[in-house]
Scaffold this active site. Structure first.
Site, short mmCIF file in Angstrom:
data_model
loop_
_atom_site.label_atom_id
_atom_site.label_comp_id
_atom_site.label_asym_id
_atom_site.label_seq_id
_atom_site.Cartn_x
_atom_site.Cartn_y
_atom_site.Cartn_z
N HIS A 166 43.67 38.08 41.27
CA HIS A 166 44.90 37.28 41.31
C HIS A 166 45.14 36.63 42.67
O HIS A 166 46.01 35.76 42.80
CB HIS A 166 46.12 38.14 40.97
CG HIS A 166 46.14 38.65 39.56
ND1 HIS A 166 46.10 37.81 38.47
CD2 HIS A 166 46.19 39.92 39.07
CE1 HIS A 166 46.13 38.55 37.36
NE2 HIS A 166 46.18 39.82 37.69
N ASP A 202 38.71 40.98 32.77
CA ASP A 202 39.97 41.72 32.89
C ASP A 202 40.97 41.21 31.84
O ASP A 202 40.88 40.07 31.41
CB ASP A 202 40.53 41.50 34.31
CG ASP A 202 41.74 42.35 34.64
OD1 ASP A 202 41.56 43.37 35.33
OD2 ASP A 202 42.86 42.00 34.21
N HIS A 204 43.93 40.35 32.31
CA HIS A 204 44.80 39.31 32.89
C HIS A 204 43.97 38.13 33.40
O HIS A 204 42.88 38.32 33.95
CB HIS A 204 45.62 39.90 34.03
CG HIS A 204 46.43 41.10 33.61
ND1 HIS A 204 45.96 42.39 33.77
CD2 HIS A 204 47.63 41.20 33.01
CE1 HIS A 204 46.86 43.24 33.29
NE2 HIS A 204 47.89 42.54 32.82
N ASP A 291 41.32 46.98 31.67
CA ASP A 291 42.64 47.03 31.04
C ASP A 291 42.67 46.35 29.67
O ASP A 291 43.73 46.21 29.06
CB ASP A 291 43.75 46.48 31.98
CG ASP A 291 43.33 45.26 32.77
OD1 ASP A 291 42.28 44.66 32.44
OD2 ASP A 291 44.05 44.89 33.72
#
Ligand code: 6XA
Ligand code: ZN
Length: 349
Positions: A166, A202, A204, A291
């Protein structure tokens, strides 16, 4: 497989993150990495090495991150405590941000304002050891990439935290400060790979990695993730973001609805693999978040532990020099098994 580990990771151990109006205990905890280490040892998988000091790190950091952001991070803790000595007992969390129409070109003298200038959420606590941990995490990723770029290793796993995908050129958020995967991709480029693909698995969207390479034609960024209409980081990660300028066509987002199971997820992975082949990548970086697991407390896909063996095998079908960088995964007890399943599936394919 070579496994490089960040020995300083536990210096970053945030206490609380902001979630829907209250401070809750951090999900991104040092125990996550310890579980992966323990599983590697239990299965006797990989050759473990600790990241060692490297004179080339600052030059690499400066290729990916803005100088004023690096300066900010390096001094952040001292500046936070200088604001009020009582802050030494607290993690630093931003509470004000320059959204549309505000100026980002003037760096405020006020530290709380600087904290907001260089971040995009209040979920990423910064503490006394965060810079040391993040810097040494970046070193971990760089060394894994260099070992692969030199041809000494065909693949490597950078076991690093805090995570990185991120983090942008000049901002932190989503538990990330320095973009480990972007640094690995850059190190592969400088080590001789003309074209590098980053395939982010991931849950996200890898917004930081996307933004860093958005206008570059030498790095293809792909992300398979929860649809940003409902899932963090919300403001980037849609399918129509394809890259810009020289990088037009060099970004691929594969958003999937919350609740997606393995068969549908695997179709997205196959589409991503086809794109990596079409790009004629010389090397691959995999920001490896776990995740997507059905038991993850903050995510919404439904992969089971056994699926990760198949994920690894599919990635191996690309037959590229590959660097894995550890990202998210908050079902702490299972994160080790899931991570090592990917690596084992990759190596046994
Ligand atoms: C909001 C959730 C942050 C997600 C971090 C993550 N505090 N990114 O796992 O990959
Ligand atoms: Zn994640």
């Amino acid at each position: 497989m070579l496994v490089i580990h960040n020995p300083d990771h536990a210096r970053h151990a945030g206490r609380q993150e902001m979630f829907r109006g209250r401070l809750v205990p951090c999900h991104e905890v040092p125990a996550r990495l310890d579980h992966v280490l323990a599983e590697l040892q239990r299965r006797r998988f990989g050759r473990l090495e600790a990241a060692a000091p490297d004179a080339g790190l600052d030059a690499l950091l400066a290729r990916i991150h803005a100088p004023r952001y690096l300066r900010f991070l390096e001094r952040a803790w001292d500046d936070w405590v200088a604001l009020d000595p009582a802050n030494a007992a607290l993690d630093a969390l931003p509470s004000v941000w320059p959204v549309r129409g505000f100026r980002a070109d003037v760096e405020p003298d006020n530290f709380a304002a600087r904290l907001g200038l260089y971040s995009f959420d209040a979920g990423t606590p910064l503490m006394a050891g965060s810079w040391r941990a993040a810097r040494s995490g970046a070193l971990t990723a760089a060394q894994a990439a260099r070992a692969v770029a030199s041809g000494k290793e065909s693949s490597a796993f950078a076991l690093t935290r805090p995570p990185g995908h991120h983090a942008g050129a000049d901002f932190f958020g989503g538990y990330c400060f320095l973009n480990n995967a972007a640094l690995a991709a850059q190190a592969l480029r400088e080590g001789g790979a003309a074209r590098v693909a980053v395939l982010d698995v991931d849950y996200h969207h890898g917004n930081g990695t996307q933004s860093i390479f958005y206008e570059r034609a030498d790095v293809l960024t792909i992300s398979i993730h929860g649809d940003p209409r409902t899932e963090y980081p919300f403001y980037l990660g849609h399918a129509d973001e394809r890259g810009a300028g020289a990088g037009e066509g060099c970004n691929l987002n594969l958003p999937l609805p919350r609740g997606t199971g393995f068969e549908r997820w695997l179709e997205a992975l196959d589409a991503a693999i086809t794109a990596v082949r079409a790009f004629r990548a010389d090397a691959l970086v995999v920001p490896l978040g776990l995740d997507t697991f059905e038991g993850d407390p903050i995510s919404g896909f439904r992969l089971k532990s056994a699926a990760y063996l198949r994920v690894g095998a599919r990635l191996a079908s690309l037959a590229l020099p590959t660097v894995f960088c550890f990202e998210g995964g908050y079902a702490v007890a299972e994160v080790g098994v899931n991570a090592v399943n990917v690596l084992e599936g990759f190596e046994s394919a």
